[in-house]
Design a protein around this motif. Structure first.
Motif, PDB file in Angstrom:
ATOM      1  N   PHE A 222       0.807  -1.223   0.000  1.00  0.00           N
ATOM      2  CA  PHE A 222       0.000   0.000   0.000  1.00  0.00           C
ATOM      3  C   PHE A 222       0.841   1.275   0.000  1.00  0.00           C
ATOM      4  N   ALA A 223       2.160   1.149  -0.067  1.00  0.00           N
ATOM      5  CA  ALA A 223       3.034   2.313   0.133  1.00  0.00           C
ATOM      6  C   ALA A 223       2.808   3.411  -0.894  1.00  0.00           C
ATOM      7  N   HIS A 224       2.461   3.051  -2.126  1.00  0.00           N
ATOM      8  CA  HIS A 224       2.348   4.067  -3.181  1.00  0.00           C
ATOM      9  C   HIS A 224       1.008   4.798  -3.172  1.00  0.00           C
ATOM     10  N   VAL A 225      -0.006   4.218  -2.542  1.00  0.00           N
ATOM     11  CA  VAL A 225      -1.294   4.918  -2.445  1.00  0.00           C
ATOM     12  C   VAL A 225      -1.468   5.605  -1.103  1.00  0.00           C
ATOM     13  N   ALA A 226      -0.667   5.230  -0.124  1.00  0.00           N
ATOM     14  CA  ALA A 226      -0.818   5.789   1.225  1.00  0.00           C
ATOM     15  C   ALA A 226      -0.776   7.320   1.248  1.00  0.00           C
ATOM     16  N   PRO A 227       0.147   7.985   0.513  1.00  0.00           N
ATOM     17  CA  PRO A 227       0.167   9.453   0.585  1.00  0.00           C
ATOM     18  C   PRO A 227      -1.146  10.095   0.150  1.00  0.00           C
TER      19      PRO A 227
ATOM     20  N   GLN B   9       1.220   6.109 -12.353  1.00  0.00           N
ATOM     21  CA  GLN B   9       2.573   5.740 -11.947  1.00  0.00           C
ATOM     22  C   GLN B   9       2.920   4.311 -12.346  1.00  0.00           C
ATOM     23  N   ALA B  10       1.924   3.519 -12.740  1.00  0.00           N
ATOM     24  CA  ALA B  10       2.124   2.099 -12.992  1.00  0.00           C
ATOM     25  C   ALA B  10       2.561   1.840 -14.424  1.00  0.00           C
ATOM     26  N   VAL B  11       3.379   0.828 -14.609  1.00  0.00           N
ATOM     27  CA  VAL B  11       3.664   0.346 -15.945  1.00  0.00           C
ATOM     28  C   VAL B  11       2.350  -0.149 -16.557  1.00  0.00           C
ATOM     29  N   ASP B  12       2.045   0.276 -17.764  1.00  0.00           N
ATOM     30  CA  ASP B  12       0.785  -0.028 -18.453  1.00  0.00           C
ATOM     31  C   ASP B  12      -0.425   0.577 -17.748  1.00  0.00           C
ATOM     32  N   GLY B  13      -0.180   1.561 -16.893  1.00  0.00           N
ATOM     33  CA  GLY B  13      -1.274   2.150 -16.149  1.00  0.00           C
ATOM     34  C   GLY B  13      -2.266   2.912 -16.994  1.00  0.00           C
ATOM     35  N   GLN B  14      -1.859   3.339 -18.205  1.00  0.00           N
ATOM     36  CA  GLN B  14      -2.781   4.064 -19.064  1.00  0.00           C
ATOM     37  C   GLN B  14      -3.990   3.203 -19.426  1.00  0.00           C
ATOM     38  N   GLU B  15      -3.815   1.889 -19.444  1.00  0.00           N
ATOM     39  CA  GLU B  15      -4.950   0.998 -19.703  1.00  0.00           C
ATOM     40  C   GLU B  15      -5.990   1.108 -18.592  1.00  0.00           C
ATOM     41  N   SER B  16      -5.511   1.152 -17.363  1.00  0.00           N
ATOM     42  CA  SER B  16      -6.424   1.264 -16.236  1.00  0.00           C
ATOM     43  C   SER B  16      -7.089   2.633 -16.199  1.00  0.00           C
ATOM     44  N   THR B  17      -6.326   3.678 -16.496  1.00  0.00           N
ATOM     45  CA  THR B  17      -6.907   5.018 -16.536  1.00  0.00           C
ATOM     46  C   THR B  17      -8.035   5.079 -17.555  1.00  0.00           C
ATOM     47  N   ALA B  18      -7.811   4.508 -18.720  1.00  0.00           N
ATOM     48  CA  ALA B  18      -8.833   4.502 -19.765  1.00  0.00           C
ATOM     49  C   ALA B  18     -10.054   3.698 -19.331  1.00  0.00           C
ATOM     50  N   HIS B  19      -9.820   2.585 -18.627  1.00  0.00           N
ATOM     51  CA  HIS B  19     -10.945   1.773 -18.170  1.00  0.00           C
ATOM     52  C   HIS B  19     -11.780   2.527 -17.140  1.00  0.00           C
ATOM     53  N   VAL B  20     -11.121   3.174 -16.191  1.00  0.00           N
ATOM     54  CA  VAL B  20     -11.846   3.938 -15.176  1.00  0.00           C
ATOM     55  C   VAL B  20     -12.644   5.057 -15.837  1.00  0.00           C
TER      56      VAL B  20
ATOM     57  N   ALA C 117     -23.216  15.319   0.730  1.00  0.00           N
ATOM     58  CA  ALA C 117     -22.071  14.905  -0.088  1.00  0.00           C
ATOM     59  C   ALA C 117     -22.045  15.688  -1.389  1.00  0.00           C
ATOM     60  N   ARG C 118     -20.902  16.279  -1.668  1.00  0.00           N
ATOM     61  CA  ARG C 118     -20.692  16.916  -2.958  1.00  0.00           C
ATOM     62  C   ARG C 118     -20.383  15.840  -4.009  1.00  0.00           C
ATOM     63  N   PRO C 119     -20.551  16.150  -5.293  1.00  0.00           N
ATOM     64  CA  PRO C 119     -20.223  15.156  -6.329  1.00  0.00           C
ATOM     65  C   PRO C 119     -18.782  14.664  -6.166  1.00  0.00           C
ATOM     66  N   PRO C 120     -18.567  13.360  -6.317  1.00  0.00           N
ATOM     67  CA  PRO C 120     -17.242  12.796  -6.051  1.00  0.00           C
ATOM     68  C   PRO C 120     -16.261  12.999  -7.199  1.00  0.00           C
ATOM     69  N   ALA C 121     -14.990  12.802  -6.888  1.00  0.00           N
ATOM     70  CA  ALA C 121     -13.912  12.752  -7.875  1.00  0.00           C
ATOM     71  C   ALA C 121     -13.130  11.464  -7.625  1.00  0.00           C
ATOM     72  N   TRP C 122     -12.336  11.040  -8.591  1.00  0.00           N
ATOM     73  CA  TRP C 122     -11.674   9.743  -8.439  1.00  0.00           C
ATOM     74  C   TRP C 122     -10.277   9.735  -9.033  1.00  0.00           C
ATOM     75  N   LEU C 123      -9.399   9.038  -8.318  1.00  0.00           N
ATOM     76  CA  LEU C 123      -8.017   8.826  -8.750  1.00  0.00           C
ATOM     77  C   LEU C 123      -7.890   7.378  -9.208  1.00  0.00           C
ATOM     78  N   PRO C 124      -7.676   7.108 -10.505  1.00  0.00           N
ATOM     79  CA  PRO C 124      -7.552   5.725 -10.968  1.00  0.00           C
ATOM     80  C   PRO C 124      -6.366   5.006 -10.327  1.00  0.00           C
ATOM     81  N   THR C 125      -6.549   3.724 -10.034  1.00  0.00           N
ATOM     82  CA  THR C 125      -5.498   2.899  -9.451  1.00  0.00           C
ATOM     83  C   THR C 125      -5.338   1.607 -10.254  1.00  0.00           C
ATOM     84  N   ARG C 126      -4.203   0.957 -10.038  1.00  0.00           N
ATOM     85  CA  ARG C 126      -3.919  -0.302 -10.738  1.00  0.00           C
ATOM     86  C   ARG C 126      -3.091  -1.193  -9.818  1.00  0.00           C
TER      87      ARG C 126
END
Length: 400
Positions: free
Chosen positions: A80-85, A362-373, A338-347
């Motif tokens: 979880f180290a890379h999402v913790a911040p 930040q992930a290798v091939d992460g653009q695929e996940s960003t596009a999916h989200v 609740a205000r309308p949400p925003a989202w940070l894609p993860t992989r």
């Protein structure tokens, strides 16, 4: 050289087991994301005076993840180290703990001796009857989570004792839980409360199922069997002057289906009408859309039908791609809204150094996940790492 048929078989095996995945993290994370410029995100989050909530989907620790944690000097914390911040930027962060984390409880819910290891395949095991070493709980707390959902279809995988010891581990880490309760407190509350910014936010979780496992002491709140009670609890919490907002966390829907079913839509809307500020679902292991909803008394909220897998070793694109959902709670008529949400894609990615969940960009091939989200949730609420840093007005640095 191996003959061609072997190479074909090997390629198929690699895809199935995620063995042929990026082998280096060298190109993945940048040390810090700068805060220069103006945020381009169209959704307001982290606003002054608001309580910002971060929510993620299933923490589903399959065998590979438990084995990986056993080999890591930092145990589960490394995953979880890379999402913790980014989780720590929120005032409150919540996750669905998909299965028990019950110390020394073996199959059938029997107490056993300490195996002395994080994963042994019996006391601590994977699918179909999960049990995680309780060191997972402080790792989640250290990553920034403030409350854990324990209502899900794997909640009873280690029986009544497993529920008790999981809740003990969560309490020992200083966290509240919601959706199950110990045998020692059969009339205790199903909800958990987190205080932030002078407000007390209540979270109420339930599950559609226990996978047929016995629940002789009614330790698991059920979404549909106990629906009248669930809605009554939301109404009571919403009317309590000591509670500023209620967030409903149902575990529901069909696995691997990207569209919510009629029962999800009906119960989600009923929860908002009963007084919930937002509804955040789990269980399908894939993302499902977010529906804005205005109640009959004029309150605006939303239903995030499924946040998918936050971390697992399911490797299809829609199973390894998820998002951290951020939303602000702000004062409104009848309490915080609740205000309308925003989202940070993860992989989720398996590197030679171990398995991690990280921001997709930040992930290798992460653009695929960003596009999916973007395809499932839309682009309007999409956050980049630069957006978050700019909204924060400071650089955000990841852990090494």
């Amino acid at each position: 050289m191996r003959p061609a048929p072997f190479r074909v078989w090997l390629s198929a095996a690699c895809l199935a087991l995620a063995g042929c995945v990026p082998v280096s993290e060298a190109t993945a994370p940048r040390a810090c994301i700068g805060a220069d410029g103006t945020a381009s995100a169209s959704r307001a989050v982290f606003q002054p005076g608001a309580v910002t909530v971060a929510a993620v989907g299933d923490v589903l620790m399959h065998v590979l993840l438990q084995q990986d944690a056993r080999e890591q000097p930092r145990g589960y914390a490394a995953q979880f180290a890379h999402v913790a911040p980014y989780l720590r930027l929120a005032d409150i962060a919540v996750a669905n703990l998909e299965g028990p984390a019950a110390r020394n409880v073996g199959p059938g819910g029997r107490a056993t001796s300490d195996p002395g290891m994080i994963f042994d395949g019996t006391v601590y095991s994977g699918y179909p009857a999960f049990n995680y070493h309780p060191s997972l709980i402080p790792a989640l707390s250290g990553a920034g989570f403030d409350l854990l959902q324990t209502a899900n279809n794997h909640a009873m995988d280690r029986g009544p004792l497993g529920v008790d010891r999981t809740l003990e581990a969560i309490a020992a880490a200083g966290l509240p839980a919601t959706g199950t309760r110990p045998r020692s407190d059969p009339d205790g509350p199903w909800h958990g409360v987190v205080s932030a910014g002078g407000h007390r936010i209540a979270f109420l979780a339930c599950s559609f199922s226990a996978n047929g496992m016995a629940d002789p002491n009614r330790q698991l709140l059920r979404c549909y069997r106990d629906e009248a009670s669930v809605l009554a609890q939301i109404r009571a919490l919403g009317a309590d002057p000591a509670i500023s907002a209620v967030i409903f966390l149902p575990h529901w829907g069909a696995e691997y289906v990207e569209t919510p079913d009629a029962n999800q839509r009906r119960l989600g809307r009923a929860a908002l009408e009963a007084g919930a500020a937002a509804v955040i679902g789990t269980h399908p292991h894939v993302l499902q859309p977010i529906e804005p909803y205005r109640t009959s008394d004029g309150r605006d909220g939303f239903i995030a039908y499924s946040l998918g897998n936050f971390i697992s070793s399911q490797w299809r694109l829609n199973q390894r791609s998820s998002a951290i959902l951020f939303f602000d709670l702000v004062p409104g008529a009848g309490g915080m809204q609740a205000r309308p949400p925003a989202w940070l894609p993860t992989r989720v990615t398996r590197y030679t150094s171990g398995v991690v969940v990280q921001p997709a960009e930040q992930a290798v091939d992460g653009q695929e996940s960003t596009a999916h989200v973007a395809r499932v949730l839309g682009r309007e609420g999409m956050l980049s790492l630069a957006d978050i840093a700019r909204l924060q007005g400071r650089a955000i640095c990841t852990s090494p």
